[in-house]
Design an enzyme around this catalytic site. Structure first.
Site, PDB file in Angstrom:
ATOM      1  N   TYR A 138      71.940  19.976  15.102  1.00  0.00           N
ATOM      2  CA  TYR A 138      71.101  20.887  13.961  1.00  0.00           C
ATOM      3  C   TYR A 138      71.346  22.300  14.273  1.00  0.00           C
ATOM      4  CZ  TYR A 138      70.086  15.787  13.738  1.00  0.00           C
ATOM      5  OH  TYR A 138      69.993  15.080  13.347  1.00  0.00           O
TER       6      TYR A 138
ATOM      7  N   HIS B  87      69.188  18.607   4.639  1.00  0.00           N
ATOM      8  CA  HIS B  87      70.329  18.187   5.394  1.00  0.00           C
ATOM      9  C   HIS B  87      70.426  19.141   6.983  1.00  0.00           C
ATOM     10  CE1 HIS B  87      68.065  14.323   4.978  1.00  0.00           C
ATOM     11  NE2 HIS B  87      69.201  14.128   4.101  1.00  0.00           N
TER      12      HIS B  87
HETATM   13  C1  DQA Z   1      68.705  15.312   9.913  1.00  0.00           C
HETATM   14  C2  DQA Z   1      68.832  14.396   9.759  1.00  0.00           C
HETATM   15  C3  DQA Z   1      68.762  12.803  10.267  1.00  0.00           C
HETATM   16  O1  DQA Z   1      70.179  11.813  10.125  1.00  0.00           O
HETATM   17  C4  DQA Z   1      67.728  12.844  11.343  1.00  0.00           C
HETATM   18  O2  DQA Z   1      67.311  11.326  12.026  1.00  0.00           O
HETATM   19  C5  DQA Z   1      67.197  14.200  11.191  1.00  0.00           C
HETATM   20  C6  DQA Z   1      67.950  15.597  11.004  1.00  0.00           C
HETATM   21  C7  DQA Z   1      69.325  16.161   9.113  1.00  0.00           C
HETATM   22  O3  DQA Z   1      68.476  17.533   9.309  1.00  0.00           O
HETATM   23  O4  DQA Z   1      70.358  16.716  10.002  1.00  0.00           O
HETATM   24  O5  DQA Z   1      66.758  14.320  11.996  1.00  0.00           O
HETATM   25  O6  DQA Z   1      67.526  14.940   8.525  1.00  0.00           O
END
Ligand code: DQA
Length: 153
Positions: free
Chosen positions: A28, A108
């Protein structure tokens, strides 16, 4: 462009995304939710879109927010959504999102297709016009550009 003429983009975040900045950096990055919202807001403004940010850790609250948008309680011309883990299993989110008649982008931060098997499925994939993953904040800006083209702003 005068504010009253600007189209409205809702930036919706789901569960655990308020914890950005503390979540695993390898997936992230270090960006916080408020930095993300500020970056999207500034970029969207240059594309004639006004941004309203919303985040919740409660699935029903997100569903109710979508109901409000579907009813026209608030103006909405486009939605950019990162539902977090709800992406992978919340059919309630799917059914609420399909009520809202505007273009939707699913974004994402991480490369969900390259992570665990369970992250590869998106239950909202059939409803969205744009999907971007694995590009961090840049992916959000890319999605804004694509939504701006779709709504003609
Ligand atoms: C997410 C990916 C999801 O699998 C995860 O549960 C998240 C963040 C992303 O931004 O990469 O909380 O949505």
């Amino acid at each position: 462009m005068a504010d009253r003429q600007m189209k409205v983009l809702w930036l919706l975040h789901g569960v655990n995304l308020d914890m950005l900045g503390k979540r695993p950096v390898e997936h992230y990055g270090t960006v916080t939710l408020s930095e993300l919202c500020a970056g999207v807001t500034a970029h969207a403004a240059s594309r004639g879109l006004e941004v309203r940010c919303f985040q919740t850790n409660h699935e029903g609250r997100l569903v109710e927010q979508l109901h409000d948008l579907a009813r026209g309680d608030e103006r909405v011309d486009a939605i950019l959504i990162n539902p977090g883990a709800w992406t992978h299993y919340s059919w309630a989110l799917h059914d609420a999102l399909e009520l809202v008649a505007c273009p939707v982008a699913e974004v994402h931060l991480s490369a969900v297709a390259e992570r665990e098997e369970w992250r590869r499925r998106s239950v909202i994939a059939d409803l969205v016009a744009v999907r971007v993953s694995g590009k961090g904040l840049d992916g959000y800006l890319e999605a804004v550009d694509r939504l701006a083209e779709i709504v003609g702003s």
